[in-house]
Design a protein around this motif. Structure first.
Motif, PDB file in Angstrom:
ATOM      1  N   TYR A   1      53.099  13.419 -10.919  1.00 42.05           N
ATOM      2  CA  TYR A   1      53.239  13.044 -12.330  1.00 42.05           C
ATOM      3  C   TYR A   1      52.366  13.954 -13.200  1.00 42.05           C
ATOM      4  O   TYR A   1      52.795  14.452 -14.243  1.00 42.05           O
ATOM      5  CB  TYR A   1      52.862  11.570 -12.504  1.00 42.05           C
ATOM      6  CG  TYR A   1      53.171  11.053 -13.885  1.00 42.05           C
ATOM      7  CD1 TYR A   1      54.464  11.181 -14.406  1.00 42.05           C
ATOM      8  CD2 TYR A   1      52.193  10.441 -14.663  1.00 42.05           C
ATOM      9  CE1 TYR A   1      54.763  10.720 -15.689  1.00 42.05           C
ATOM     10  CE2 TYR A   1      52.485   9.969 -15.939  1.00 42.05           C
ATOM     11  CZ  TYR A   1      53.775  10.122 -16.445  1.00 42.05           C
ATOM     12  OH  TYR A   1      54.064   9.661 -17.702  1.00 42.05           O
TER      13      TYR A   1
ATOM     14  N   SER B   1      52.640  11.988 -22.069  1.00 45.83           N
ATOM     15  CA  SER B   1      54.004  11.785 -21.548  1.00 45.83           C
ATOM     16  C   SER B   1      55.010  11.952 -22.674  1.00 45.83           C
ATOM     17  O   SER B   1      54.652  11.868 -23.859  1.00 45.83           O
ATOM     18  CB  SER B   1      54.133  10.384 -20.934  1.00 45.83           C
ATOM     19  OG  SER B   1      53.965   9.429 -21.956  1.00 45.83           O
TER      20      SER B   1
ATOM     21  N   GLN C   1      53.554   7.322 -24.347  1.00 50.27           N
ATOM     22  CA  GLN C   1      52.950   6.040 -23.961  1.00 50.27           C
ATOM     23  C   GLN C   1      51.722   6.229 -23.098  1.00 50.27           C
ATOM     24  O   GLN C   1      50.859   5.384 -23.014  1.00 50.27           O
ATOM     25  CB  GLN C   1      53.972   5.171 -23.202  1.00 50.27           C
ATOM     26  CG  GLN C   1      55.145   4.719 -24.056  1.00 50.27           C
ATOM     27  CD  GLN C   1      54.679   3.938 -25.270  1.00 50.27           C
ATOM     28  OE1 GLN C   1      54.000   2.924 -25.153  1.00 50.27           O
ATOM     29  NE2 GLN C   1      55.029   4.421 -26.451  1.00 50.27           N
ATOM     30  N   SER C   2      51.657   7.364 -22.378  1.00 47.68           N
ATOM     31  CA  SER C   2      50.459   7.574 -21.566  1.00 47.68           C
ATOM     32  C   SER C   2      49.860   8.943 -21.847  1.00 47.68           C
ATOM     33  O   SER C   2      50.551   9.876 -22.252  1.00 47.68           O
ATOM     34  CB  SER C   2      50.773   7.398 -20.082  1.00 47.68           C
ATOM     35  OG  SER C   2      51.898   8.164 -19.760  1.00 47.68           O
ATOM     36  N   CYS C   3      48.580   8.987 -21.593  1.00 44.89           N
ATOM     37  CA  CYS C   3      47.842  10.208 -21.906  1.00 44.89           C
ATOM     38  C   CYS C   3      46.760  10.379 -20.845  1.00 44.89           C
ATOM     39  O   CYS C   3      46.054   9.430 -20.508  1.00 44.89           O
ATOM     40  CB  CYS C   3      47.308  10.007 -23.313  1.00 44.89           C
ATOM     41  SG  CYS C   3      45.855  10.902 -23.703  1.00 44.89           S
ATOM     42  N   LEU C   4      46.694  11.601 -20.277  1.00 41.50           N
ATOM     43  CA  LEU C   4      45.725  11.835 -19.190  1.00 41.50           C
ATOM     44  C   LEU C   4      44.852  13.018 -19.555  1.00 41.50           C
ATOM     45  O   LEU C   4      45.357  14.003 -20.114  1.00 41.50           O
ATOM     46  CB  LEU C   4      46.466  12.213 -17.902  1.00 41.50           C
ATOM     47  CG  LEU C   4      47.298  11.173 -17.195  1.00 41.50           C
ATOM     48  CD1 LEU C   4      48.181  11.858 -16.153  1.00 41.50           C
ATOM     49  CD2 LEU C   4      46.368  10.184 -16.511  1.00 41.50           C
TER      50      LEU C   4
END
Ligand SMILES: Nc1ncnc2c1ncn2[C@@H]1O[C@H](COP(=O)(O)OP(=O)(O)OP(=O)(O)O)[C@@H](O)[C@H]1O
Length: 400
Positions: A324, A369, A373-376
């Motif tokens: 991912y 993303s 919705q997501s953040c890394l």
């Protein structure tokens, strides 16, 4: 320059195929012998043994009277010199419906003869070939050093070059020259064997004539030697003139090619400097090619990992863990859009990212993303480790 495939040529010739004529076509009328009284043709051909290209020099209507004549080819093939086109082998053949001698040499792409490089261009441009447009002296010093060194190697091996003129020395790179026809004269004229020392003296005369030809823009500078020397004296330094005059001076037992290097000593230092500069330049280019190679390997790994069709219906594979992160990184590198939603196509961004990834730096980047919705936040070091482990998993076939 290859002239094109010719259906009249043999398809196969003692382990060579795909023959292409390299000579300029000559009409039958103007076709003149170019090796003593014999005709020669030059072909490029591919060897079935190693798949590499070679040059085949064919001497037409040649009858081999004595197998020992090939002894010289063996001696020549032992000479490996940067200014001599290496010989591979020689044989006779009837594949051209005559009896021909073939001598195979290394092929140097884009090679042209000194005649083509310096003399023919003026003629083909419709300019007077004798009008003064002298080859620069620095280039000629380089040629003198290189050809002198080649002759020295041949003389030291107890042989003579024998075929040395502007149409038989090749320019195979920037100012790199190579003697092109070693060995042929030894085979063709085997029966009329001549004293090697006399032949070596002739080499020096031919060498002098060759340089004089380039000084005067004339393939036959000795037809009017006084005029040629006058032209040379007008355009070149006294030091250079002294070398050429020494080369064309009367043969004598005291005249040896080694003496040339005493005459041109300081010029050899210039030549060494130029070679080292050239070496630095090539090393620089090689270094950037190495970098490109590393980047291609990294991009290939990313290509292998992302969007694998066999995992299409298995979002667990591409949407979890390391994979991912890699997928988001791919979007970060290639699929960014500007504030208007247009694709950002910025190669330097790609190269910067790839270089940082290759080095595994501690720098951190934010990966978001597509649905936002997501953040890394990950470092290149972590990304590099993810890619390495996922790729080795794939390579081992244990990805599922
Ligand atoms: N080892 C080689 N590698 C690559 N090309 C070569 C090699 N030897 C010769 N050639 C090419 O073949 C062409 C023909 O060579 P050749 O020695 O016959 O010259 P030429 O000028 O046609 O001489 P001549 O007038 O004697 O036929 C040259 O233009 C050169 O480009």
């Amino acid at each position: 320059m290859p002239i094109g495939p010719n259906p009249n040529l043999p398809e196969e010739l003692q382990g060579y195929h795909t023959l292409v004529v390299l000579d300029q076509p000559q009409s039958t009328k103007e076709r003149r012998p170019n090796f003593g009284s014999l005709h020669a043709t030059v072909y490029k051909a591919i060897s079935s043994v190693d798949g590499l290209a070679y040059v085949l020099r064919r001497i037409e209507n040649f009858r081999l009277m004595n197998e020992l004549a090939f002894g010289a080819i063996e001696q020549w093939s032992r000479i490996r010199h940067p200014n001599i086109v290496s010989i591979r082998e020689a044989f006779t053949t009837r594949a051209f419906n005559d009896s021909s001698l073939i001598v195979a040499y290394d092929y140097h792409p884009n090679a042209v003869t000194l005649m083509e490089a310096h003399l023919k261009t003026r003629q083909s441009l419709g300019l007077n070939p004798h009008s003064p447009a002298p080859v620069p002296e620095t280039i000629l010093w380089s040629y003198v050093t290189q050809i002198g060194s080649a002759i020295r190697a041949v003389h030291t091996a107890g042989m003579a070059v024998r075929i040395l003129d502007v149409s038989k020395v090749l320019l195979t790179g920037k100012n790199r020259v190579r003697i092109a026809c070693g060995g042929i004269a030894d085979v063709v004229a085997y029966d009329t064997r001549q004293d090697t020392q006399i032949l070596q003296q002739e080499d020096m005369l031919n060498f002098g004539r060759l340089i004089l030809a380039l000084c005067c823009n004339s393939p036959n500078p000795t037809t009017n030697i006084n005029k040629s020397i006058e032209t040379m004296m007008r355009n070149y330094s006294p030091e250079f003139k002294a070398v050429v005059l020494w080369l064309i001076s009367k043969p004598s037992p005291m005249k040896s090619i080694n003496h040339l290097f005493e005459l041109i000593g300081p010029r050899m230092v210039t030549e060494i400097d130029a070679l080292q500069h050239q070496n630095d330049r090539l090393e620089g280019e090689l270094a950037s090619e190495l970098e490109n190679g590393r980047l291609v390997r990294l991009l290939s790994k990313l290509g292998f990992i992302n969007e694998r069709p066999e995992f299409d219906r298995d979002p667990r594979w591409s949407d979890t863990g390391d994979r991912y992160i890699i997928k988001l990184f791919r979007d970060y590198v290639f699929h960014q859009v500007d504030e208007h939603g247009n694709p950002v196509v910025n190669l330097s961004h790609v190269l910067t990212c790839m270089n940082k990834l290759d080095a595994g730096t501690e720098e951190r980047i934010m990966l978001i993303s597509r649905d936002e919705q997501s953040c890394l936040v990950v470092s290149y070091k972590e990304l590099k480790a993810c890619i390495e482990s996922t790729f080795s998993e794939l390579a081992r076939g244990t990805a599922r």
